[in-house]
Design a protein around this motif. Structure first.
Motif, PDB file in Angstrom:
ATOM      1  N   VAL A   1      67.361  18.975  21.384  1.00 48.75           N
ATOM      2  CA  VAL A   1      67.694  19.891  22.486  1.00 48.75           C
ATOM      3  C   VAL A   1      67.989  19.121  23.775  1.00 48.75           C
ATOM      4  N   GLN A   2      68.162  17.831  23.645  1.00 47.09           N
ATOM      5  CA  GLN A   2      68.554  16.946  24.744  1.00 47.09           C
ATOM      6  C   GLN A   2      67.583  17.015  25.931  1.00 47.09           C
ATOM      7  N   LEU A   3      66.287  16.971  25.596  1.00 46.06           N
ATOM      8  CA  LEU A   3      65.241  16.907  26.616  1.00 46.06           C
ATOM      9  C   LEU A   3      64.320  15.739  26.322  1.00 46.06           C
ATOM     10  N   THR A   4      63.760  15.174  27.385  1.00 44.67           N
ATOM     11  CA  THR A   4      62.653  14.238  27.236  1.00 44.67           C
ATOM     12  C   THR A   4      61.360  15.038  27.358  1.00 44.67           C
ATOM     13  N   ASN A   5      60.261  14.419  26.986  1.00 44.85           N
ATOM     14  CA  ASN A   5      58.979  15.109  27.127  1.00 44.85           C
ATOM     15  C   ASN A   5      58.703  15.435  28.593  1.00 44.85           C
ATOM     16  N   GLY A   6      59.080  14.543  29.496  1.00 44.10           N
ATOM     17  CA  GLY A   6      58.880  14.797  30.924  1.00 44.10           C
ATOM     18  C   GLY A   6      59.707  15.971  31.415  1.00 44.10           C
ATOM     19  N   GLN A   7      60.947  16.069  30.942  1.00 44.60           N
ATOM     20  CA  GLN A   7      61.793  17.198  31.333  1.00 44.60           C
ATOM     21  C   GLN A   7      61.248  18.503  30.769  1.00 44.60           C
ATOM     22  N   PHE A   8      60.750  18.464  29.540  1.00 42.11           N
ATOM     23  CA  PHE A   8      60.144  19.652  28.945  1.00 42.11           C
ATOM     24  C   PHE A   8      58.953  20.105  29.790  1.00 42.11           C
ATOM     25  N   SER A   9      58.083  19.176  30.145  1.00 44.77           N
ATOM     26  CA  SER A   9      56.915  19.522  30.961  1.00 44.77           C
ATOM     27  C   SER A   9      57.334  20.089  32.308  1.00 44.77           C
ATOM     28  N   LEU A  10      58.359  19.510  32.890  1.00 46.73           N
ATOM     29  CA  LEU A  10      58.850  19.997  34.182  1.00 46.73           C
ATOM     30  C   LEU A  10      59.407  21.407  34.049  1.00 46.73           C
ATOM     31  N   LEU A  11      60.224  21.648  33.033  1.00 44.51           N
ATOM     32  CA  LEU A  11      60.750  22.994  32.823  1.00 44.51           C
ATOM     33  C   LEU A  11      59.619  23.990  32.579  1.00 44.51           C
ATOM     34  N   MET A  12      58.643  23.603  31.772  1.00 49.31           N
ATOM     35  CA  MET A  12      57.506  24.499  31.509  1.00 49.31           C
ATOM     36  C   MET A  12      56.723  24.786  32.789  1.00 49.31           C
ATOM     37  N   SER A  13      56.622  23.806  33.673  1.00 49.26           N
ATOM     38  CA  SER A  13      55.873  24.022  34.918  1.00 49.26           C
ATOM     39  C   SER A  13      56.579  25.018  35.828  1.00 49.26           C
TER      40      SER A  13
END
Length: 148
Positions: free
Chosen positions: A42-54
């Protein structure tokens, strides 16, 4: 003639085997790689995922609380937001109550991407928790929160 070490090698071994900071860094890097790989489709890093979730909240949060949640300063948060803004996943707007502050909002595209990413995260998270030898995952989380 060999020069004596200022710090004995035994100390190096002690640090290698017992240092909480070293073990936390190694674990964080390993976990980051695991989740980066899982989220790659899905072209995300774990950091980007966490940021989006936040940002997945009923009301758009200000930068300060998001930075605090993610344990980063606002300058780092601003830099992390840029690629997500360029992809149309996040929108940064002025706070109407205080125009010096910014509000962060997931776009419809950001919400759609999270819907795709969450099942990947759930599967990876479950598999990762299963790797904990004889440990309760909640106890591990409590210990990490105590050190944070």
């Amino acid at each position: 003639m060999s020069k004596s070490l200022d710090v004995p090698f035994e100390t190096t071994l002690l640090v290698r085997d017992t240092c909480l900071c070293l073990h936390a860094q190694r674990t964080a890097r390993s976990l980051a790689r695991r989740f980066d790989e899982a989220l790659r489709p899905v072209q995300l890093t774990n950091g980007q995922f966490s940021l989006l979730m936040s940002l997945n909240r009923p009301e758009p949060p200000a930068m300060g609380p998001v930075a605090a949640l993610l344990a980063m300063d606002q300058t780092t948060l601003t830099a992390a937001l840029k690629p997500l803004e360029r992809r149309g996943l996040v929108e940064v707007t002025l706070n109407p109550a205080d125009r010096r502050k910014r509000l962060l909002r997931l776009t419809a595209g950001g919400q759609a991407l999270l819907r795709q990413a969450v099942p990947i995260w759930e599967q990876t998270h479950h598999a990762t928790e299963a790797l904990l030898p004889d440990m309760n995952a909640e106890a591990v989380r409590r210990a990490m929160r105590a050190l944070a």
